[in-house]
Design a protein around this motif. Sequence first.
Motif, PDB file in Angstrom:
ATOM      1  N   VAL A 119       0.808  -1.217   0.000  1.00 51.19           N
ATOM      2  CA  VAL A 119       0.000   0.000   0.000  1.00 51.19           C
ATOM      3  C   VAL A 119       0.841   1.267   0.000  1.00 51.19           C
ATOM      4  O   VAL A 119       0.339   2.341  -0.321  1.00 51.19           O
ATOM      5  CB  VAL A 119      -0.970   0.017   1.203  1.00 51.19           C
ATOM      6  CG1 VAL A 119      -1.968  -1.121   1.090  1.00 51.19           C
ATOM      7  CG2 VAL A 119      -0.223  -0.079   2.516  1.00 51.19           C
ATOM      8  N   ASP A 120       2.118   1.173   0.349  1.00 59.53           N
ATOM      9  CA  ASP A 120       2.992   2.349   0.292  1.00 59.53           C
ATOM     10  C   ASP A 120       4.435   1.899   0.430  1.00 59.53           C
ATOM     11  O   ASP A 120       4.704   0.763   0.846  1.00 59.53           O
ATOM     12  CB  ASP A 120       2.650   3.344   1.406  1.00 59.53           C
ATOM     13  CG  ASP A 120       2.965   4.783   1.007  1.00 59.53           C
ATOM     14  OD1 ASP A 120       3.704   4.972   0.007  1.00 59.53           O
ATOM     15  OD2 ASP A 120       2.489   5.714   1.680  1.00 59.53           O
ATOM     16  N   ILE A 121       5.343   2.772   0.063  1.00 55.24           N
ATOM     17  CA  ILE A 121       6.765   2.437   0.124  1.00 55.24           C
ATOM     18  C   ILE A 121       7.540   3.648   0.617  1.00 55.24           C
ATOM     19  O   ILE A 121       7.151   4.804   0.369  1.00 55.24           O
ATOM     20  CB  ILE A 121       7.279   1.984  -1.263  1.00 55.24           C
ATOM     21  CG1 ILE A 121       8.601   1.219  -1.130  1.00 55.24           C
ATOM     22  CG2 ILE A 121       7.391   3.151  -2.235  1.00 55.24           C
ATOM     23  CD1 ILE A 121       8.940   0.366  -2.329  1.00 55.24           C
ATOM     24  N   LEU A 122       8.611   3.384   1.350  1.00 56.32           N
ATOM     25  CA  LEU A 122       9.449   4.452   1.902  1.00 56.32           C
ATOM     26  C   LEU A 122      10.793   4.427   1.192  1.00 56.32           C
ATOM     27  O   LEU A 122      11.640   3.582   1.483  1.00 56.32           O
ATOM     28  CB  LEU A 122       9.653   4.260   3.412  1.00 56.32           C
ATOM     29  CG  LEU A 122       8.510   4.635   4.360  1.00 56.32           C
ATOM     30  CD1 LEU A 122       7.322   3.691   4.196  1.00 56.32           C
ATOM     31  CD2 LEU A 122       8.997   4.637   5.793  1.00 56.32           C
ATOM     32  N   PRO A 123      11.024   5.327   0.247  1.00 54.49           N
ATOM     33  CA  PRO A 123      12.316   5.350  -0.437  1.00 54.49           C
ATOM     34  C   PRO A 123      13.431   5.796   0.505  1.00 54.49           C
ATOM     35  O   PRO A 123      13.193   6.506   1.494  1.00 54.49           O
ATOM     36  CB  PRO A 123      12.108   6.376  -1.562  1.00 54.49           C
ATOM     37  CG  PRO A 123      10.625   6.560  -1.667  1.00 54.49           C
ATOM     38  CD  PRO A 123      10.083   6.314  -0.304  1.00 54.49           C
ATOM     39  N   ASP A 124      14.635   5.375   0.217  1.00 57.44           N
ATOM     40  CA  ASP A 124      15.815   5.865   0.917  1.00 57.44           C
ATOM     41  C   ASP A 124      16.175   7.220   0.301  1.00 57.44           C
ATOM     42  O   ASP A 124      16.607   7.292  -0.857  1.00 57.44           O
ATOM     43  CB  ASP A 124      16.968   4.869   0.752  1.00 57.44           C
ATOM     44  CG  ASP A 124      18.216   5.296   1.505  1.00 57.44           C
ATOM     45  OD1 ASP A 124      18.248   6.436   2.036  1.00 57.44           O
ATOM     46  OD2 ASP A 124      19.183   4.504   1.553  1.00 57.44           O
ATOM     47  N   LEU A 125      15.983   8.283   1.065  1.00 60.35           N
ATOM     48  CA  LEU A 125      16.170   9.629   0.525  1.00 60.35           C
ATOM     49  C   LEU A 125      17.619   9.940   0.200  1.00 60.35           C
ATOM     50  O   LEU A 125      17.901  10.924  -0.494  1.00 60.35           O
ATOM     51  CB  LEU A 125      15.621  10.663   1.519  1.00 60.35           C
ATOM     52  CG  LEU A 125      14.115  10.534   1.828  1.00 60.35           C
ATOM     53  CD1 LEU A 125      13.688  11.626   2.809  1.00 60.35           C
ATOM     54  CD2 LEU A 125      13.296  10.611   0.543  1.00 60.35           C
ATOM     55  N   THR A 126      18.558   9.115   0.667  1.00 64.03           N
ATOM     56  CA  THR A 126      19.967   9.346   0.350  1.00 64.03           C
ATOM     57  C   THR A 126      20.372   8.721  -0.977  1.00 64.03           C
ATOM     58  O   THR A 126      21.470   8.991  -1.481  1.00 64.03           O
ATOM     59  CB  THR A 126      20.868   8.775   1.459  1.00 64.03           C
ATOM     60  OG1 THR A 126      20.727   7.355   1.512  1.00 64.03           O
ATOM     61  CG2 THR A 126      20.496   9.371   2.807  1.00 64.03           C
ATOM     62  N   ALA A 127      19.519   7.870  -1.550  1.00 66.63           N
ATOM     63  CA  ALA A 127      19.842   7.198  -2.811  1.00 66.63           C
ATOM     64  C   ALA A 127      19.503   8.097  -3.993  1.00 66.63           C
ATOM     65  O   ALA A 127      18.458   8.776  -4.000  1.00 66.63           O
ATOM     66  CB  ALA A 127      19.092   5.877  -2.920  1.00 66.63           C
ATOM     67  N   ALA A 128      20.369   8.103  -4.988  1.00 67.20           N
ATOM     68  CA  ALA A 128      20.123   8.900  -6.188  1.00 67.20           C
ATOM     69  C   ALA A 128      18.983   8.290  -6.998  1.00 67.20           C
ATOM     70  O   ALA A 128      18.690   7.093  -6.894  1.00 67.20           O
ATOM     71  CB  ALA A 128      21.388   8.967  -7.037  1.00 67.20           C
ATOM     72  N   THR A 129      18.326   9.116  -7.795  1.00 68.13           N
ATOM     73  CA  THR A 129      17.218   8.658  -8.636  1.00 68.13           C
ATOM     74  C   THR A 129      17.428   9.115 -10.075  1.00 68.13           C
ATOM     75  O   THR A 129      18.088  10.129 -10.332  1.00 68.13           O
ATOM     76  CB  THR A 129      15.867   9.188  -8.128  1.00 68.13           C
ATOM     77  OG1 THR A 129      15.885  10.631  -8.145  1.00 68.13           O
ATOM     78  CG2 THR A 129      15.589   8.704  -6.711  1.00 68.13           C
ATOM     79  N   ILE A 130      16.847   8.345 -10.996  1.00 70.53           N
ATOM     80  CA  ILE A 130      16.910   8.673 -12.426  1.00 70.53           C
ATOM     81  C   ILE A 130      15.506   8.543 -12.987  1.00 70.53           C
ATOM     82  O   ILE A 130      14.848   7.507 -12.799  1.00 70.53           O
ATOM     83  CB  ILE A 130      17.862   7.740 -13.193  1.00 70.53           C
ATOM     84  CG1 ILE A 130      19.284   7.839 -12.629  1.00 70.53           C
ATOM     85  CG2 ILE A 130      17.855   8.065 -14.679  1.00 70.53           C
ATOM     86  CD1 ILE A 130      20.257   6.854 -13.246  1.00 70.53           C
ATOM     87  N   ALA A 131      15.019   9.575 -13.664  1.00 66.34           N
ATOM     88  CA  ALA A 131      13.698   9.526 -14.293  1.00 66.34           C
ATOM     89  C   ALA A 131      13.825   8.820 -15.641  1.00 66.34           C
ATOM     90  O   ALA A 131      14.419   9.355 -16.583  1.00 66.34           O
ATOM     91  CB  ALA A 131      13.140  10.925 -14.463  1.00 66.34           C
ATOM     92  N   LEU A 132      13.285   7.601 -15.732  1.00 62.07           N
ATOM     93  CA  LEU A 132      13.345   6.847 -16.980  1.00 62.07           C
ATOM     94  C   LEU A 132      12.205   7.217 -17.919  1.00 62.07           C
ATOM     95  O   LEU A 132      12.316   7.055 -19.139  1.00 62.07           O
ATOM     96  CB  LEU A 132      13.299   5.339 -16.682  1.00 62.07           C
ATOM     97  CG  LEU A 132      14.410   4.795 -15.783  1.00 62.07           C
ATOM     98  CD1 LEU A 132      14.231   3.294 -15.586  1.00 62.07           C
ATOM     99  CD2 LEU A 132      15.781   5.081 -16.384  1.00 62.07           C
ATOM    100  N   ALA A 133      11.099   7.662 -17.364  1.00 57.65           N
ATOM    101  CA  ALA A 133       9.938   8.126 -18.122  1.00 57.65           C
ATOM    102  C   ALA A 133       9.124   9.013 -17.199  1.00 57.65           C
ATOM    103  O   ALA A 133       9.447   9.169 -16.012  1.00 57.65           O
ATOM    104  CB  ALA A 133       9.104   6.932 -18.620  1.00 57.65           C
TER     105      ALA A 133
END
Length: 335
Positions: A119-133
Amino acid sequence: MDYERLCCRLYGQSSQPSFADGLRAITPLNQDRWDLNMAAVVQWGRARGKHISIFAAKHDTEPGKRLSAEDLCDVLRFGDDSHLPIPSLFFYAQGMPVVVTRNQLIGLKVVNGGSFSAVDILPDLTAATIALASDVTLHLGPPAGILLQSDDIADFAIPGLPKGTVLIKSKTVAIPDSMRGKGPRSRGKLGFGGVTHRTGPLCTPAFTMTDQKSQGKQFSQVLLNLKGVYGSSAATKPSFMSLYVQLSRAERWEGLYLFRKSARADFIEPKNMLDRDMRNAVLRLERIGEETRRRFERDHRRESWFQDWDSMPESTGGADPSEDEEGHLSMVPLT
Protein backbone atom coordinates in the motif's frame (compact mmCIF):
# COMPACT_ATOMS: atom_id res chain seq x y z
CA MET A 1 -8.81 -34.52 -28.14
CA ASP A 2 -7.60 -32.78 -24.99
CA TYR A 3 -4.17 -31.88 -26.38
CA GLU A 4 -5.67 -30.17 -29.43
CA ARG A 5 -8.14 -28.27 -27.24
CA LEU A 6 -5.24 -27.16 -25.03
CA CYS A 7 -3.32 -25.79 -28.02
CA CYS A 8 -6.30 -23.54 -28.79
CA ARG A 9 -5.70 -21.70 -25.50
CA LEU A 10 -2.62 -19.78 -26.71
CA TYR A 11 -2.33 -16.31 -25.19
CA GLY A 12 -1.81 -13.24 -27.33
CA GLN A 13 -5.12 -11.80 -28.51
CA SER A 14 -6.04 -8.26 -27.50
CA SER A 15 -9.39 -9.42 -26.16
CA GLN A 16 -7.75 -11.72 -23.61
CA PRO A 17 -7.23 -10.64 -19.97
CA SER A 18 -4.08 -8.85 -18.86
CA PHE A 19 -2.27 -8.63 -15.54
CA ALA A 20 -4.27 -5.45 -14.96
CA ASP A 21 -7.44 -7.58 -15.05
CA GLY A 22 -6.26 -10.07 -12.43
CA LEU A 23 -4.35 -12.50 -14.67
CA ARG A 24 -1.68 -14.56 -12.88
CA ALA A 25 1.15 -16.52 -14.49
CA ILE A 26 2.90 -19.77 -13.51
CA THR A 27 6.25 -20.94 -14.83
CA PRO A 28 8.84 -23.49 -13.66
CA LEU A 29 11.69 -21.07 -14.41
CA ASN A 30 12.76 -18.27 -12.08
CA GLN A 31 14.19 -16.26 -14.99
CA ASP A 32 10.76 -16.23 -16.65
CA ARG A 33 9.16 -15.32 -13.32
CA TRP A 34 11.48 -12.33 -12.87
CA ASP A 35 10.87 -11.06 -16.41
CA LEU A 36 7.10 -11.53 -16.32
CA ASN A 37 6.78 -9.88 -12.90
CA MET A 38 8.63 -6.77 -14.07
CA ALA A 39 6.46 -6.48 -17.18
CA ALA A 40 3.32 -7.15 -15.12
CA VAL A 41 4.04 -4.34 -12.63
CA VAL A 42 4.42 -1.86 -15.50
CA GLN A 43 1.22 -3.09 -17.16
CA TRP A 44 -0.73 -3.15 -13.89
CA GLY A 45 0.55 0.25 -12.72
CA ARG A 46 -0.09 2.10 -15.96
CA ALA A 47 -3.60 0.65 -16.25
CA ARG A 48 -4.35 2.22 -12.84
CA GLY A 49 -2.47 5.45 -13.37
CA LYS A 50 0.14 4.58 -10.72
CA HIS A 51 3.72 5.80 -10.73
CA ILE A 52 6.21 2.96 -11.15
CA SER A 53 9.35 2.86 -9.02
CA ILE A 54 12.29 0.54 -9.66
CA PHE A 55 14.61 -0.08 -6.71
CA ALA A 56 18.05 -1.57 -7.31
CA ALA A 57 19.32 -3.76 -4.48
CA LYS A 58 22.57 -2.81 -2.73
CA HIS A 59 25.46 -5.23 -3.18
CA ASP A 60 28.46 -5.38 -0.84
CA THR A 61 31.77 -6.72 -2.12
CA GLU A 62 34.91 -8.16 -0.60
CA PRO A 63 37.38 -5.56 0.77
CA GLY A 64 39.38 -3.98 -2.02
CA LYS A 65 37.13 -5.35 -4.77
CA ARG A 66 34.76 -3.45 -6.98
CA LEU A 67 32.19 -4.81 -9.40
CA SER A 68 32.88 -4.19 -13.05
CA ALA A 69 30.04 -2.95 -15.24
CA GLU A 70 29.73 -6.44 -16.74
CA ASP A 71 29.62 -8.14 -13.32
CA LEU A 72 27.07 -5.62 -12.06
CA CYS A 73 24.82 -6.36 -15.03
CA ASP A 74 25.10 -10.11 -14.34
CA VAL A 75 24.29 -9.59 -10.65
CA LEU A 76 21.26 -7.42 -11.43
CA ARG A 77 19.96 -10.01 -13.90
CA PHE A 78 19.73 -12.56 -11.08
CA GLY A 79 16.58 -11.98 -9.04
CA ASP A 80 15.32 -13.74 -5.95
CA ASP A 81 15.19 -17.49 -5.45
CA SER A 82 15.10 -20.01 -2.59
CA HIS A 83 18.75 -19.28 -1.71
CA LEU A 84 18.69 -15.50 -2.17
CA PRO A 85 15.29 -14.09 -1.05
CA ILE A 86 15.92 -10.47 -2.12
CA PRO A 87 15.17 -9.38 -5.71
CA SER A 88 17.90 -7.52 -7.55
CA LEU A 89 15.41 -5.07 -9.07
CA PHE A 90 12.21 -4.47 -7.12
CA PHE A 91 9.47 -3.06 -9.36
CA TYR A 92 6.79 -1.24 -7.35
CA ALA A 93 3.38 0.31 -8.04
CA GLN A 94 1.11 1.32 -5.20
CA GLY A 95 -1.47 -1.35 -4.36
CA MET A 96 0.17 -4.17 -6.29
CA PRO A 97 0.13 -7.75 -4.93
CA VAL A 98 3.35 -9.01 -3.35
CA VAL A 99 4.50 -12.24 -1.76
CA VAL A 100 6.90 -12.40 1.17
CA THR A 101 10.07 -14.43 0.51
CA ARG A 102 11.28 -15.15 4.06
CA ASN A 103 9.75 -15.48 7.54
CA GLN A 104 9.89 -12.10 9.27
CA LEU A 105 6.96 -11.51 11.66
CA ILE A 106 5.38 -14.91 12.20
CA GLY A 107 2.72 -13.63 14.64
CA LEU A 108 1.50 -11.18 11.99
CA LYS A 109 1.69 -13.85 9.26
CA VAL A 110 4.52 -12.04 7.48
CA VAL A 111 5.99 -15.39 6.51
CA ASN A 112 7.53 -17.02 3.47
CA GLY A 113 4.79 -17.29 0.85
CA GLY A 114 2.44 -14.84 2.60
CA SER A 115 0.34 -12.71 0.21
CA PHE A 116 -0.11 -8.97 0.77
CA SER A 117 -0.87 -5.72 -1.01
CA ALA A 118 1.89 -3.10 -1.07
CA VAL A 119 0.00 0.00 0.00
CA ASP A 120 2.99 2.35 0.29
CA ILE A 121 6.77 2.44 0.12
CA LEU A 122 9.45 4.45 1.90
CA PRO A 123 12.32 5.35 -0.44
CA ASP A 124 15.82 5.86 0.92
CA LEU A 125 16.17 9.63 0.52
CA THR A 126 19.97 9.35 0.35
CA ALA A 127 19.84 7.20 -2.81
CA ALA A 128 20.12 8.90 -6.19
CA THR A 129 17.22 8.66 -8.64
CA ILE A 130 16.91 8.67 -12.43
CA ALA A 131 13.70 9.53 -14.29
CA LEU A 132 13.35 6.85 -16.98
CA ALA A 133 9.94 8.13 -18.12
CA SER A 134 7.27 10.51 -16.89
CA ASP A 135 5.78 7.66 -14.82
CA VAL A 136 8.90 5.55 -14.11
CA THR A 137 11.70 6.35 -11.63
CA LEU A 138 14.82 4.31 -11.03
CA HIS A 139 16.15 4.42 -7.45
CA LEU A 140 19.85 3.57 -7.13
CA GLY A 141 19.36 1.76 -3.86
CA PRO A 142 16.76 -0.32 -2.02
CA PRO A 143 13.73 1.20 -0.26
CA ALA A 144 13.94 1.86 3.47
CA GLY A 145 10.70 -0.05 4.03
CA ILE A 146 7.40 -1.22 2.55
CA LEU A 147 3.93 -0.95 4.08
CA LEU A 148 1.95 -4.17 3.56
CA GLN A 149 -1.73 -4.92 4.01
CA SER A 150 -3.80 -8.12 4.04
CA ASP A 151 -7.15 -9.41 5.27
CA ASP A 152 -5.36 -11.62 7.80
CA ILE A 153 -4.15 -8.58 9.72
CA ALA A 154 -7.17 -6.34 9.12
CA ASP A 155 -7.90 -6.13 12.87
CA PHE A 156 -4.32 -5.39 13.91
CA ALA A 157 -3.46 -1.85 14.93
CA ILE A 158 0.22 -0.94 15.28
CA PRO A 159 0.89 2.51 16.79
CA GLY A 160 1.96 4.97 14.12
CA LEU A 161 0.70 2.84 11.21
CA PRO A 162 -2.69 2.68 9.47
CA LYS A 163 -4.92 -0.08 10.86
CA GLY A 164 -4.44 -3.45 9.19
CA THR A 165 -0.94 -2.71 7.92
CA VAL A 166 2.57 -3.77 8.85
CA LEU A 167 5.88 -2.16 7.94
CA ILE A 168 8.81 -4.34 6.87
CA LYS A 169 12.26 -2.88 6.46
CA SER A 170 14.83 -3.78 3.86
CA LYS A 171 17.24 -6.43 5.12
CA THR A 172 20.78 -7.53 4.35
CA VAL A 173 21.42 -11.20 3.58
CA ALA A 174 24.66 -13.02 2.84
CA ILE A 175 25.27 -14.40 -0.62
CA PRO A 176 25.50 -18.23 -0.37
CA ASP A 177 28.97 -19.63 -0.97
CA SER A 178 27.58 -21.86 -3.71
CA MET A 179 26.49 -18.77 -5.67
CA ARG A 180 29.92 -17.22 -5.24
CA GLY A 181 31.66 -20.34 -6.50
CA LYS A 182 33.33 -20.92 -3.12
CA GLY A 183 31.91 -24.34 -2.30
CA PRO A 184 33.20 -27.72 -3.51
CA ARG A 185 32.25 -28.45 -7.13
CA SER A 186 30.39 -25.13 -7.27
CA ARG A 187 30.59 -23.15 -10.51
CA GLY A 188 28.83 -20.14 -8.98
CA LYS A 189 26.67 -17.51 -10.65
CA LEU A 190 28.00 -14.97 -13.11
CA GLY A 191 29.19 -11.78 -11.42
CA PHE A 192 28.80 -13.05 -7.83
CA GLY A 193 32.41 -14.10 -7.23
CA GLY A 194 33.29 -10.96 -5.26
CA VAL A 195 29.82 -10.15 -3.85
CA THR A 196 29.27 -10.86 -0.15
CA HIS A 197 25.82 -9.41 0.69
CA ARG A 198 22.64 -8.08 -0.93
CA THR A 199 20.32 -5.54 0.73
CA GLY A 200 16.70 -5.04 -0.23
CA PRO A 201 13.08 -5.95 0.55
CA LEU A 202 12.21 -9.54 1.49
CA CYS A 203 9.24 -9.59 -0.86
CA THR A 204 8.60 -9.69 -4.58
CA PRO A 205 5.68 -8.94 -6.95
CA ALA A 206 3.12 -11.74 -6.99
CA PHE A 207 1.79 -11.53 -10.54
CA THR A 208 3.92 -14.54 -11.53
CA MET A 209 5.03 -17.52 -9.44
CA THR A 210 6.82 -20.80 -9.93
CA ASP A 211 4.86 -24.04 -10.21
CA GLN A 212 6.14 -25.07 -6.77
CA LYS A 213 4.94 -21.86 -5.10
CA SER A 214 1.56 -22.09 -6.84
CA GLN A 215 0.59 -25.36 -5.12
CA GLY A 216 -2.56 -24.99 -3.05
CA LYS A 217 -3.73 -21.93 -5.03
CA GLN A 218 -6.30 -21.53 -7.78
CA PHE A 219 -6.97 -18.64 -10.14
CA SER A 220 -9.89 -17.60 -12.31
CA GLN A 221 -7.46 -16.46 -15.02
CA VAL A 222 -4.02 -18.04 -15.27
CA LEU A 223 -1.24 -18.00 -17.87
CA LEU A 224 0.84 -21.20 -17.94
CA ASN A 225 4.35 -21.79 -19.25
CA LEU A 226 4.44 -25.55 -19.87
CA LYS A 227 8.14 -26.16 -20.35
CA GLY A 228 11.09 -27.85 -18.67
CA VAL A 229 13.36 -26.31 -16.05
CA TYR A 230 16.63 -26.64 -17.98
CA GLY A 231 17.90 -24.93 -21.07
CA SER A 232 19.58 -27.87 -22.80
CA SER A 233 17.75 -29.50 -25.68
CA ALA A 234 17.81 -32.84 -23.86
CA ALA A 235 15.94 -31.60 -20.79
CA THR A 236 13.31 -29.12 -21.99
CA LYS A 237 10.39 -31.49 -21.48
CA PRO A 238 8.19 -30.49 -18.53
CA SER A 239 7.93 -33.02 -15.75
CA PHE A 240 4.71 -34.87 -15.04
CA MET A 241 4.30 -33.05 -11.71
CA SER A 242 4.87 -29.62 -13.27
CA LEU A 243 2.20 -30.31 -15.89
CA TYR A 244 -0.25 -31.52 -13.26
CA VAL A 245 0.37 -28.63 -10.85
CA GLN A 246 0.13 -25.92 -13.50
CA LEU A 247 -2.96 -27.23 -15.28
CA SER A 248 -4.82 -27.82 -12.01
CA ARG A 249 -4.35 -24.20 -10.86
CA ALA A 250 -7.07 -22.98 -13.24
CA GLU A 251 -10.54 -22.78 -11.71
CA ARG A 252 -12.18 -23.20 -15.12
CA TRP A 253 -11.23 -24.06 -18.67
CA GLU A 254 -12.18 -20.61 -20.02
CA GLY A 255 -9.67 -18.96 -17.69
CA LEU A 256 -6.69 -21.08 -18.77
CA TYR A 257 -4.14 -19.67 -21.23
CA LEU A 258 -0.80 -20.95 -22.56
CA PHE A 259 2.31 -18.80 -22.84
CA ARG A 260 3.62 -21.08 -25.61
CA LYS A 261 2.41 -24.08 -27.57
CA SER A 262 3.44 -27.31 -25.90
CA ALA A 263 4.92 -30.18 -27.85
CA ARG A 264 2.63 -33.14 -28.43
CA ALA A 265 5.37 -35.39 -27.06
CA ASP A 266 5.13 -33.65 -23.69
CA PHE A 267 1.71 -35.23 -23.21
CA ILE A 268 1.46 -38.27 -25.45
CA GLU A 269 4.59 -39.45 -27.30
CA PRO A 270 6.27 -40.92 -25.33
CA LYS A 271 3.91 -41.26 -22.38
CA ASN A 272 4.63 -38.58 -19.78
CA MET A 273 5.17 -40.25 -16.42
CA LEU A 274 6.50 -39.71 -12.95
CA ASP A 275 10.28 -39.77 -12.74
CA ARG A 276 11.89 -43.00 -11.54
CA ASP A 277 12.71 -41.77 -8.01
CA MET A 278 9.14 -40.63 -7.41
CA ARG A 279 7.68 -43.86 -8.84
CA ASN A 280 9.93 -45.90 -6.57
CA ALA A 281 8.95 -43.75 -3.58
CA VAL A 282 5.22 -44.22 -4.27
CA LEU A 283 5.62 -47.98 -4.66
CA ARG A 284 7.70 -48.16 -1.48
CA LEU A 285 5.00 -46.32 0.47
CA GLU A 286 2.41 -48.75 -0.88
CA ARG A 287 4.48 -51.72 0.27
CA ILE A 288 5.03 -50.17 3.70
CA GLY A 289 1.29 -49.44 3.95
CA GLU A 290 0.40 -53.05 3.19
CA GLU A 291 2.93 -54.31 5.72
CA THR A 292 1.57 -51.93 8.37
CA ARG A 293 -1.96 -53.16 7.70
CA ARG A 294 -0.91 -56.80 8.02
CA ARG A 295 0.87 -56.15 11.31
CA PHE A 296 -2.11 -54.24 12.67
CA GLU A 297 -4.48 -57.08 11.76
CA ARG A 298 -2.15 -59.67 13.25
CA ASP A 299 -1.78 -57.80 16.56
CA HIS A 300 -5.44 -56.86 17.05
CA ARG A 301 -7.49 -59.51 15.27
CA ARG A 302 -8.66 -61.03 18.57
CA GLU A 303 -10.01 -57.71 19.88
CA SER A 304 -13.79 -57.35 19.90
CA TRP A 305 -13.73 -53.90 18.36
CA PHE A 306 -11.57 -55.26 15.55
CA GLN A 307 -14.21 -57.90 14.75
CA ASP A 308 -16.79 -55.13 14.30
CA TRP A 309 -14.40 -53.07 12.19
CA ASP A 310 -13.37 -56.07 10.09
CA SER A 311 -16.99 -56.86 9.23
CA MET A 312 -17.52 -53.42 7.68
CA PRO A 313 -17.33 -53.34 3.84
CA GLU A 314 -14.20 -51.66 2.59
CA SER A 315 -14.40 -48.56 0.40
CA THR A 316 -13.96 -49.07 -3.34
CA GLY A 317 -13.78 -45.39 -4.21
CA GLY A 318 -10.91 -45.69 -6.66
CA ALA A 319 -8.24 -47.92 -8.03
CA ASP A 320 -4.75 -47.83 -6.58
CA PRO A 321 -1.79 -46.95 -8.79
CA SER A 322 -0.12 -50.03 -10.23
CA GLU A 323 2.91 -50.91 -12.27
CA ASP A 324 2.73 -51.99 -15.89
CA GLU A 325 5.02 -54.51 -17.55
CA GLU A 326 7.80 -51.90 -17.84
CA GLY A 327 7.60 -50.91 -14.17
CA HIS A 328 5.72 -47.63 -14.88
CA LEU A 329 2.90 -46.38 -12.72
CA SER A 330 -0.40 -46.27 -14.56
CA MET A 331 -1.73 -42.72 -14.46
CA VAL A 332 -5.15 -41.16 -15.02
CA PRO A 333 -5.12 -39.44 -18.44
CA LEU A 334 -5.52 -35.67 -18.70
CA THR A 335 -9.12 -34.70 -19.29
